[in-house]
Design an enzyme around this catalytic site. Structure first.
Site, PDB file in Angstrom:
ATOM      1  N   HIS A  17       0.872  -1.178   0.000  1.00 35.13           N
ATOM      2  CA  HIS A  17       0.000   0.000   0.000  1.00 35.13           C
ATOM      3  C   HIS A  17       0.913   1.235   0.000  1.00 35.13           C
ATOM      4  O   HIS A  17       2.025   1.176   0.532  1.00 35.13           O
ATOM      5  CB  HIS A  17      -0.832  -0.043   1.281  1.00 35.13           C
ATOM      6  CG  HIS A  17      -1.899   0.993   1.402  1.00 35.13           C
ATOM      7  ND1 HIS A  17      -1.635   2.286   1.773  1.00 35.13           N
ATOM      8  CD2 HIS A  17      -3.237   0.921   1.224  1.00 35.13           C
ATOM      9  CE1 HIS A  17      -2.778   2.971   1.821  1.00 35.13           C
ATOM     10  NE2 HIS A  17      -3.762   2.161   1.492  1.00 35.13           N
ATOM     11  N   ASP A  40       3.036  -4.679   7.863  1.00 36.08           N
ATOM     12  CA  ASP A  40       1.820  -3.883   7.747  1.00 36.08           C
ATOM     13  C   ASP A  40       0.635  -4.847   7.829  1.00 36.08           C
ATOM     14  O   ASP A  40       0.324  -5.548   6.867  1.00 36.08           O
ATOM     15  CB  ASP A  40       1.855  -3.134   6.405  1.00 36.08           C
ATOM     16  CG  ASP A  40       0.551  -2.404   6.117  1.00 36.08           C
ATOM     17  OD1 ASP A  40      -0.385  -2.492   6.940  1.00 36.08           O
ATOM     18  OD2 ASP A  40       0.475  -1.762   5.053  1.00 36.08           O
ATOM     19  N   GLN A  60      -4.590  -5.319   6.629  1.00 34.63           N
ATOM     20  CA  GLN A  60      -5.585  -6.212   6.024  1.00 34.63           C
ATOM     21  C   GLN A  60      -5.544  -7.601   6.652  1.00 34.63           C
ATOM     22  O   GLN A  60      -6.373  -8.446   6.317  1.00 34.63           O
ATOM     23  CB  GLN A  60      -5.357  -6.334   4.509  1.00 34.63           C
ATOM     24  CG  GLN A  60      -5.499  -5.030   3.761  1.00 34.63           C
ATOM     25  CD  GLN A  60      -6.935  -4.520   3.737  1.00 34.63           C
ATOM     26  OE1 GLN A  60      -7.900  -5.260   3.955  1.00 34.63           O
ATOM     27  NE2 GLN A  60      -7.099  -3.231   3.479  1.00 34.63           N
ATOM     28  N   LYS A 106     -10.521  -0.891  10.261  1.00 35.22           N
ATOM     29  CA  LYS A 106     -10.704  -2.076   9.408  1.00 35.22           C
ATOM     30  C   LYS A 106     -11.048  -3.301  10.256  1.00 35.22           C
ATOM     31  O   LYS A 106     -11.400  -4.350   9.739  1.00 35.22           O
ATOM     32  CB  LYS A 106      -9.445  -2.332   8.587  1.00 35.22           C
ATOM     33  CG  LYS A 106      -9.158  -1.197   7.589  1.00 35.22           C
ATOM     34  CD  LYS A 106      -7.953  -1.511   6.751  1.00 35.22           C
ATOM     35  CE  LYS A 106      -7.336  -0.279   6.124  1.00 35.22           C
ATOM     36  NZ  LYS A 106      -7.991   0.181   4.920  1.00 35.22           N
ATOM     37  N   CYS A 161      -4.802   2.531  -3.673  1.00 32.52           N
ATOM     38  CA  CYS A 161      -3.572   3.036  -3.046  1.00 32.52           C
ATOM     39  C   CYS A 161      -2.445   2.021  -3.175  1.00 32.52           C
ATOM     40  O   CYS A 161      -1.640   1.842  -2.240  1.00 32.52           O
ATOM     41  CB  CYS A 161      -3.789   3.372  -1.574  1.00 32.52           C
ATOM     42  SG  CYS A 161      -4.949   4.699  -1.350  1.00 32.52           S
TER      43      CYS A 161
HETATM   44  C1  LIG Z   1      -2.376  -2.825   3.479  1.00 29.42           C
HETATM   45  C2  LIG Z   1      -2.712  -1.448   3.966  1.00 29.42           C
HETATM   46  N1  LIG Z   1      -1.768  -0.729   4.571  1.00 29.42           N
HETATM   47  C3  LIG Z   1      -1.997   0.505   5.054  1.00 29.42           C
HETATM   48  C4  LIG Z   1      -3.239   1.081   4.912  1.00 29.42           C
HETATM   49  C5  LIG Z   1      -3.459   2.450   5.467  1.00 29.42           C
HETATM   50  O1  LIG Z   1      -4.351   2.381   6.517  1.00 29.42           O
HETATM   51  P1  LIG Z   1      -4.896   3.710   7.224  1.00 29.42           P
HETATM   52  O2  LIG Z   1      -5.426   4.575   6.103  1.00 29.42           O
HETATM   53  O3  LIG Z   1      -5.955   3.233   8.132  1.00 29.42           O
HETATM   54  O4  LIG Z   1      -3.750   4.335   7.924  1.00 29.42           O
HETATM   55  C6  LIG Z   1      -4.251   0.372   4.277  1.00 29.42           C
HETATM   56  C7  LIG Z   1      -5.581   0.991   4.074  1.00 29.42           C
HETATM   57  O5  LIG Z   1      -6.272   0.680   3.127  1.00 29.42           O
HETATM   58  C8  LIG Z   1      -3.986  -0.927   3.804  1.00 29.42           C
HETATM   59  O6  LIG Z   1      -4.932  -1.646   3.205  1.00 29.42           O
END
Ligand SMILES: Cc1ncc(COP(=O)(O)O)c(C=O)c1O
Length: 411
Positions: A128, A205, A208, A231, A369
């Site tokens: 992401h 990270d 998900q 999430k 993203c």
């Molecule tokens: C794999 C992953 N990393 C990071 C993020 C960023 O999360 P946040 O916008 O809640 O900080 C997301 C959000 O879609 C994500 O799917």
């Protein structure tokens, strides 16, 4: 008896989420955008109200009753997070705004203290943007170099290629646990083992992964692990950075301000102990407390049961979509969480999303993203249906009927 063997209480679960009985233009809401943000159960909504109605004040610095009550509730939520992640200590659980802030914190604090010109940070194509841009920023500041693990045509993380990238120059490996664009589950345990064998630290990270898989940071041996509350059926604006205590201790603060200090004078300021050293300013008090309730809720159903239910939905949806001629599924790795990305021949994903929305079906369209993933498949965008613990096969059927309508309209 394992909880997966007990019938999944889908009706009770759905009734826990007030928004699921809303209609969209007279049609029942079919919410398949859980990868972007999940809906909230009554327990979380009520906990937010209860906090503001009965136990709200600023935390940590008050001697009065309400401040102590709010502080106790907040710190109880931290202990809840600690057991959720199986962290060794609550000092390792830092509250942040979300995964993005957690990664920025590590990149800025750990990165600036530990990276120098020529050092390497290993990411993967699956990341992401939140796990790419903070590393690019710190690479620019330090002269570190970013290396990228490729994926194959199914969207699989290529462990062999990853191993070839590791060297004494590798200082950090930062990879996603589950791809938000494709659903691929990355073999993070092996990723971590190999990184450690080369002396590199690892950030996972888990944005998900947290809603779908049981996470055990000690079993994984992760150095840093981040996730976002929204999430995981919790509030937005709150997330967690787990960090190994020895690493966090050695890291400089990320932001300065209230809550994170020990003593301030104009000559010299000393910092608070963990975890407060990284929690400058008044935190999202109600959000933290309600995140504890979200964890209670999800663990009350049980990850084994959730995984079995979502796996069934993913298998069913994959089979039904694969049966539609014009549909191309993007991301077919054998190990996947409940995320299904696809395109319909000759129809722009945004048109697909708009037409599905007429039927009350919420999917996400775009690059999610994760533009490097789109580039890998030479696509500008996909349609993404992402399932949660409250979705049903009937909702998959509604999605399939919607796709068939899209097809007819563009025939
Ligand atoms: C794999 C992953 N990393 C990071 C993020 C960023 O999360 P946040 O916008 O809640 O900080 C997301 C959000 O879609 C994500 O799917």
């Amino acid at each position: 008896m394992s909880d997966a063997a007990v019938a999944y209480p889908i009706d009770r679960i759905r009734s826990d989420f007030p928004i699921l009985s809303e209609t969209v233009r007279g049609k029942p809401l079919v919410y398949l955008d859980n990868g972007a943000s999940a809906q909230k159960p009554r327990a979380v909504i009520d906990r937010i109200s209860k906090t503001y109605e009965t136990e709200y004040a600023n935390v940590h610095r008050g001697v009065h009753y309400m401040s102590q009550k709010a502080t106790d509730a907040m710190e109880a939520a931290r202990l809840r997070v600690k057991t959720f992640l199986n962290a060794a200590s609550e000092r390792e659980c830092i509250f942040v705004r979300g995964a993005t802030e957690g990664i920025n914190l590590v990149a800025a604090s750990w990165g600036r203290a530990n990276l120098k010109a020529g050092d390497e940070v290993v990411l993967s194509v699956l990341e992401h943007h939140s796990n790419i841009v903070p590393w690019q920023m710190v690479a620019e500041q330090t002269g570190a170099v970013i290396k990228v693990v490729p994926i194959d045509d199914d969207g699989r993380f290529l462990l062999d290629e990853y191993e070839k990238l590791l060297s004494p120059r590798t200082k950090m490996v930062a990879v996603t646990h589950v791809s938000n664009a494709l659903g691929t589950i990355v073999p993070v345990r092996e990723v971590i083992r190999l990184a450690h064998a080369h002396g590199a630290a690892v950030l996972i990270d888990g944005c998900q992964a947290a809603p779908h898989l049981r996470i055990d940071v000690r079993e994984l041996d992760a150095d840093f692990y981040v996730f976002s509350g929204h999430k995981l059926y919790g509030p937005s604006g709150i997330g967690v950075l787990y960090g190994r205590e020895s690493l966090l201790k050695a890291m400089p603060p990320y932001q300065g301000g209230g809550e994170m200090i020990d003593r301030v004078t104009f000559e010299k300021t000393t910092y608070a102990d963990l975890p407060f050293k990284f929690e400058a300013g008044t935190p999202h008090i109600a959000g933290i407390i309600a995140l504890g309730s979200a964890i209670d809720y999800v663990e009350g159903i049980g990850f084994e049961a959730i995984a079995a239910h979502e796996h069934d939905l993913l298998a069913y949806a994959t089979e039904r979509l694969a049966g539609i001629n014009s549909v191309r599924i993007v991301g077919t790795a054998p190990e996947k969480a409940a995320i299904l990305s696809f395109n319909i021949r000759d129809v722009h994903p945004h048109d697909v999303g708009t037409i599905l929305d007429y039927d009350g079906i919420a999917v996400r369209t775009g690059h999610h993203c994760a533009q490097p993933v789109m580039d890998r498949f030479d696509l500008p965008a996909t349609v993404r249906a992402s399932f949660g613990l409250y979705n049903t096969r009937a909702e998959v059927d509604a999605l399939v009927a919607g796709i068939q309508r899209v097809q007819e309209m563009f025939a």
